[in-house]
Design a protein around this motif. Structure first.
Motif, PDB file in Angstrom:
ATOM      1  N   ARG A 193       5.320   8.393   1.163  1.00 26.54           N
ATOM      2  CA  ARG A 193       5.775   8.883   2.280  1.00 26.54           C
ATOM      3  C   ARG A 193       6.076   7.259   3.127  1.00 26.54           C
ATOM      4  O   ARG A 193       6.416   7.291   4.105  1.00 26.54           O
ATOM      5  CB  ARG A 193       4.743   9.589   3.202  1.00 26.54           C
ATOM      6  CG  ARG A 193       4.570  11.044   2.364  1.00 26.54           C
ATOM      7  CD  ARG A 193       5.808  11.872   2.494  1.00 26.54           C
ATOM      8  NE  ARG A 193       5.738  13.070   2.507  1.00 26.54           N
ATOM      9  CZ  ARG A 193       5.442  13.769   1.224  1.00 26.54           C
ATOM     10  NH1 ARG A 193       5.440  13.443   0.061  1.00 26.54           N
ATOM     11  NH2 ARG A 193       5.212  15.218   1.232  1.00 26.54           N
ATOM     12  N   GLY A 194       5.581   6.388   2.358  1.00 27.75           N
ATOM     13  CA  GLY A 194       5.894   5.018   3.154  1.00 27.75           C
ATOM     14  C   GLY A 194       4.942   3.918   2.573  1.00 27.75           C
ATOM     15  O   GLY A 194       4.096   4.127   1.449  1.00 27.75           O
ATOM     16  N   PRO A 200       7.154  -0.001   7.341  1.00 31.43           N
ATOM     17  CA  PRO A 200       8.217   0.895   7.012  1.00 31.43           C
ATOM     18  C   PRO A 200       9.729   0.355   6.846  1.00 31.43           C
ATOM     19  O   PRO A 200      10.195   0.700   6.039  1.00 31.43           O
ATOM     20  CB  PRO A 200       8.436   1.623   8.521  1.00 31.43           C
ATOM     21  CG  PRO A 200       7.545   0.625   9.706  1.00 31.43           C
ATOM     22  CD  PRO A 200       6.509  -0.093   8.955  1.00 31.43           C
ATOM     23  N   GLU A 201       9.859  -0.926   7.052  1.00 34.61           N
ATOM     24  CA  GLU A 201      11.034  -1.344   6.682  1.00 34.61           C
ATOM     25  C   GLU A 201      11.066  -1.867   5.232  1.00 34.61           C
ATOM     26  O   GLU A 201      11.992  -1.668   4.708  1.00 34.61           O
ATOM     27  CB  GLU A 201      11.153  -3.059   7.494  1.00 34.61           C
ATOM     28  CG  GLU A 201      11.701  -2.624   9.128  1.00 34.61           C
ATOM     29  CD  GLU A 201      11.721  -3.955   9.820  1.00 34.61           C
ATOM     30  OE1 GLU A 201      12.000  -4.958   9.049  1.00 34.61           O
ATOM     31  OE2 GLU A 201      11.689  -3.836  10.906  1.00 34.61           O
ATOM     32  N   ARG A 202       9.915  -2.332   4.752  1.00 35.80           N
ATOM     33  CA  ARG A 202       9.775  -2.686   3.619  1.00 35.80           C
ATOM     34  C   ARG A 202       9.984  -1.420   2.544  1.00 35.80           C
ATOM     35  O   ARG A 202      10.712  -1.563   1.310  1.00 35.80           O
ATOM     36  CB  ARG A 202       8.473  -3.516   3.077  1.00 35.80           C
ATOM     37  CG  ARG A 202       8.301  -3.563   1.753  1.00 35.80           C
ATOM     38  CD  ARG A 202       6.873  -4.663   1.540  1.00 35.80           C
ATOM     39  NE  ARG A 202       6.853  -5.004   0.280  1.00 35.80           N
ATOM     40  CZ  ARG A 202       5.686  -5.484  -0.261  1.00 35.80           C
ATOM     41  NH1 ARG A 202       4.635  -5.603   0.574  1.00 35.80           N
ATOM     42  NH2 ARG A 202       5.449  -6.033  -1.508  1.00 35.80           N
ATOM     43  N   TRP A 262      15.137   2.723  -0.888  1.00 37.95           N
ATOM     44  CA  TRP A 262      16.046   3.624  -0.308  1.00 37.95           C
ATOM     45  C   TRP A 262      17.253   2.694   0.067  1.00 37.95           C
ATOM     46  O   TRP A 262      18.169   3.305   0.572  1.00 37.95           O
ATOM     47  CB  TRP A 262      15.540   4.456   0.591  1.00 37.95           C
ATOM     48  CG  TRP A 262      14.442   5.343   0.451  1.00 37.95           C
ATOM     49  CD1 TRP A 262      13.158   4.969   0.666  1.00 37.95           C
ATOM     50  CD2 TRP A 262      14.305   6.491  -0.375  1.00 37.95           C
ATOM     51  NE1 TRP A 262      12.215   5.978   0.148  1.00 37.95           N
ATOM     52  CE2 TRP A 262      12.967   6.886  -0.685  1.00 37.95           C
ATOM     53  CE3 TRP A 262      15.241   7.288  -0.735  1.00 37.95           C
ATOM     54  CZ2 TRP A 262      12.606   7.882  -1.035  1.00 37.95           C
ATOM     55  CZ3 TRP A 262      15.053   8.635  -1.456  1.00 37.95           C
ATOM     56  CH2 TRP A 262      13.542   8.789  -1.633  1.00 37.95           C
ATOM     57  N   SER A 263      17.481   1.518  -0.464  1.00 40.19           N
ATOM     58  CA  SER A 263      18.657   0.902   0.104  1.00 40.19           C
ATOM     59  C   SER A 263      19.803   0.452  -1.052  1.00 40.19           C
ATOM     60  O   SER A 263      20.646  -0.376  -0.812  1.00 40.19           O
ATOM     61  CB  SER A 263      18.215  -0.520   0.699  1.00 40.19           C
ATOM     62  OG  SER A 263      17.334  -0.314   1.614  1.00 40.19           O
ATOM     63  N   GLY A 285       0.761  -1.147   0.048  1.00 42.09           N
ATOM     64  CA  GLY A 285      -0.130  -0.063  -0.058  1.00 42.09           C
ATOM     65  C   GLY A 285       0.967   1.180  -0.044  1.00 42.09           C
ATOM     66  O   GLY A 285       1.333   1.535   0.983  1.00 42.09           O
ATOM     67  N   ILE A 286       0.889   2.136  -1.064  1.00 45.72           N
ATOM     68  CA  ILE A 286       1.818   3.039  -1.199  1.00 45.72           C
ATOM     69  C   ILE A 286       0.894   4.370  -0.625  1.00 45.72           C
ATOM     70  O   ILE A 286      -0.210   4.491  -0.986  1.00 45.72           O
ATOM     71  CB  ILE A 286       1.798   3.540  -2.741  1.00 45.72           C
ATOM     72  CG1 ILE A 286       2.572   2.403  -3.466  1.00 45.72           C
ATOM     73  CG2 ILE A 286       2.800   4.670  -3.052  1.00 45.72           C
ATOM     74  CD1 ILE A 286       3.922   1.888  -2.911  1.00 45.72           C
TER      75      ILE A 286
END
Length: 650
Positions: free
Chosen positions: A477-478, A483-485, A491-492, A276-277
């Motif tokens: 925004r997430g 949040p980890e995903r 961003w990794s 879910g964006i």
């Protein structure tokens, strides 16, 4: 022959189109200096643009950037619904058409900004009456009808978070999305139409609702489809029209923090847990507003038609929020482009005098396959700008669109963006940008993009991975509840401040971007990196080919072999000779290394209901694997037929 940059002969496109002087003279953006100004101080650029919106309280800081977390217009208060409706009702557009709607059977409605405002306020009060509070999630599972936009705007008005689930998704997909968002209310309809058939939405919703404990109320819009039984569950289900009857048309817009959540949208084709964006309020609205105004050169007398379903992000940003924030007149059409005939889109453009038309390359290639006689039957002289969205457009499809729909007078704006980006990030500005067929050209002012290697080194000219290196207002925004995903997926790849798009792209020597599709669509053939989009474009360049999709399959010697699924134009016969001719054509266009090993002639290609080719399923077919999730397909039988055909020919 070396790497991808040397294999991109096809994308060394020399055809070039300059803005017509008459168009440029009236365009919103006529000075190329805007790029340098925005690059020098992007925050000041966005802040200046944001002053065109109506704010309830000013922001204290333009951007708070703690990579990878951004807050835009900190402390600012704003309401999206008020920006899309109230300011037009009081500012001279009260009786201007907001939506011109056409149903597939031919029923028609026009809603003025006053109509839309009144009905939005009424439904906002209906939601309040059902116990919906600020921050609660509301799921929307509807056909492409005005009530879907009304429900979105009503949620935005009271601060509820909407989650639109595309009306073509299965009951299982709806269930998973409702449960992930923990929605308390579902808004659906008795049914909808698709190619003359009925989509029984309420029946599918009931199947999903058997396992959605968070849902307390269901609101059902009567679309009026014939001969479809509708079960109304006592105490849970209510008819939309009955709730609206008597609901007050006065509802003050809720002051929302710029960073309050506006909506959750689940990306298509997910397997396992839905993704879910999350988009928030102020920055998202600004991105949709600014890009609609400048990329489409939106004027007050335009009649604008984006053919996307609102169930996809394109419909959110460029059917509802961006155009309405600009006070546009928006055409909305429920049905398919070939029902009841293959000139349906052109008939609608002719009837309503559409001036701006925004559709997908998949649709354009279908129009090419059907032939030029269909658009030639209709008067398309009202058109002044054409747009493309959804996936990279092949140069020959671009040229066909330019010649046969735009009649060589309309600028073509090819746009690149994603569900996650919220708004267009790469596209021409039609008054100043020289376009090249197949290129999305340049970043929108204020957007910072780079082509990087896997290791993060910048590629000044050539191919690599597309990255966004500075935050932008409409960025996601997430991922809701995960949040980890969010950090891991986006961003990794490099440092925490660089967004990985997942797309491959090439930068030419003029700084133009050429999108090559998802990174998983770049193949390694005998040590050479080949973008599948390059091979597809070479195939579509052949006069007998309408559409193609290229995937890789394992090869003992080369590592990967190229397998091309090809749809040929109507009236062309399949033959082994044609397959050899197409292989030779690709070798001539790109080089022998890109010559397909297999050509599979396909009557249709598997596509999602938004029109994207499902290359993942074609890879499964080519590799002989069990087929994965097919719930998002428009016609699942296409895959089964192709698999059987491939096994017969292999």
């Amino acid at each position: 022959m070396g790497g991808m940059s040397e294999l991109s002969a096809l994308l060394h496109e020399h055809r070039r189109f300059s803005p017509a002087p008459a168009f440029a003279a009236k365009a919103h953006v006529s000075d190329p200096a805007i790029y340098a100004q925005a690059a020098a101080d992007p925050e000041a650029f966005w802040a200046q643009f944001a002053t065109e919106l109506d704010w309830m309280a000013p922001w204290t800081q333009v951007l708070d950037w703690q990579p990878p977390h951004a807050r835009w217009f900190v402390d600012g208060k704003i309401n999206v619904s008020a920006n899309c409706l109230d300011r037009h009702v009081t500012g001279g557009r009260r009786n201007k058409a907001a939506f011109i709607w056409e149903g597939e059977p031919g029923d028609r409605r026009t809603l003025t900004y006053f109509d839309l405002h009144r009905q939005t306020c009424q439904f906002a009060n209906v939601l309040k009456g059902l116990g919906v509070n600020k921050g609660d999630r509301v799921a929307l599972y509807m056909p492409l009808i005005p009530e879907l936009a009304i429900a979105m705007l009503a949620c935005a008005r009271i601060g509820a978070v909407h989650s639109v689930v595309f009306g073509g998704f299965s009951a299982e997909s709806l269930r998973d999305r409702i449960n992930d968002a923990q929605a308390t209310v579902l808004v659906t309809a008795d049914g909808g139409y698709r190619r003359g058939g009925i989509v029984p939405l309420k029946q599918m919703a009931d199947e999903a609702l058997a396992d959605t404990p968070s849902i307390a109320h269901v609101v059902v819009v009567r679309r009026g489809v014939a001969d479809i039984p509708v079960h109304m569950s006592e105490g849970r289900d209510r008819w939309y029209h009955e709730l609206m009857d008597g609901a007050s048309a006065q509802c003050a817009p809720e002051p929302m923090d710029s960073e309050d959540m506006l909506y959750i949208l689940y990306t298509s084709g997910t397997t396992g847990k839905p993704k879910g964006i999350v988009h928030t309020t102020g920055g998202y609205l600004l991105g949709a507003y600014a890009t609609t105004k400048w990329v489409f050169d939106m004027k007050d007398d335009d009649v604008y038609w984006c053919t996307a379903d609102i169930g996809w992000v394109t419909g959110h940003s460029y059917v509802v929020y961006g155009p309405l924030a600009n006070g546009a007149t928006v055409v909305m059409y429920e049905g398919a482009p070939d029902w009841p005939a293959k000139d349906r889109f052109w008939e609608i453009i002719e009837r309503y005098g559409v001036t701006i038309f925004y559709t997908a390359p998949t649709a354009i290639r279908a129009f090419m396959r059907w032939g030029t006689e269909w658009p030639a039957r209709r008067d398309l002289s009202s058109l002044r700008l054409l747009g493309s969205v959804g996936e990279p457009i092949n140069p020959e499809a671009w040229m066909w669109y330019h010649e046969h729909i735009g009649h060589e007078r309309c600028p073509v704006v090819d746009t690149w963006w994603q569900t996650e980006t919220g708004s267009i990030l790469i596209a021409p500005l039609p008054g100043i940008t020289h376009t090249k067929p197949g290129s999305a050209t340049q970043t929108f002012p204020g957007i910072s993009a780079r082509i990087l290697t896997q290791q993060g080194d910048a590629v000044p000219v050539g191919g690599g991975l597309l990255a966004i290196t500075h935050p932008w207002p409409s960025m996601l925004r997430g991922i809701y509840g995960d949040p980890e995903r969010f950090v891991q997926q986006y961003w990794s790849k490099w440092d925490r401040g660089t967004y990985f798009t997942g797309d491959g792209a090439k930068l030419d020597d003029e700084g133009y971007y050429w999108l090559l599709g998802r990174v998983d669509d770049v193949l390694n053939v005998a040590g050479h990196r080949i973008g599948t989009m390059e091979v597809e474009s070479a195939l579509v360049d052949h006069p007998k080919v309408a559409e193609s999709a290229v995937v890789g399959r394992p090869h003992q010697i080369k590592g990967q072999a190229l397998c091309a699924f090809v749809t040929i134009k109507e009236g062309v016969a399949r033959s082994e000779g044609l397959a050899d001719e197409l292989k030779a054509h690709v070798a001539q266009k790109i080089g022998a290394i890109a010559r397909p090993d297999d050509i599979i002639f396909a009557a249709d290609l598997p596509k999602t209901r938004s029109g994207k080719i499902m290359r993942r399923l074609l890879r499964d077919i080519a590799e002989g694997k069990a087929l994965g999730d097919t719930t998002t397909l428009a016609d699942p039988s296409v895959v089964a037929r192709l698999r059987d055909q491939y096994q017969d020919e292999a």
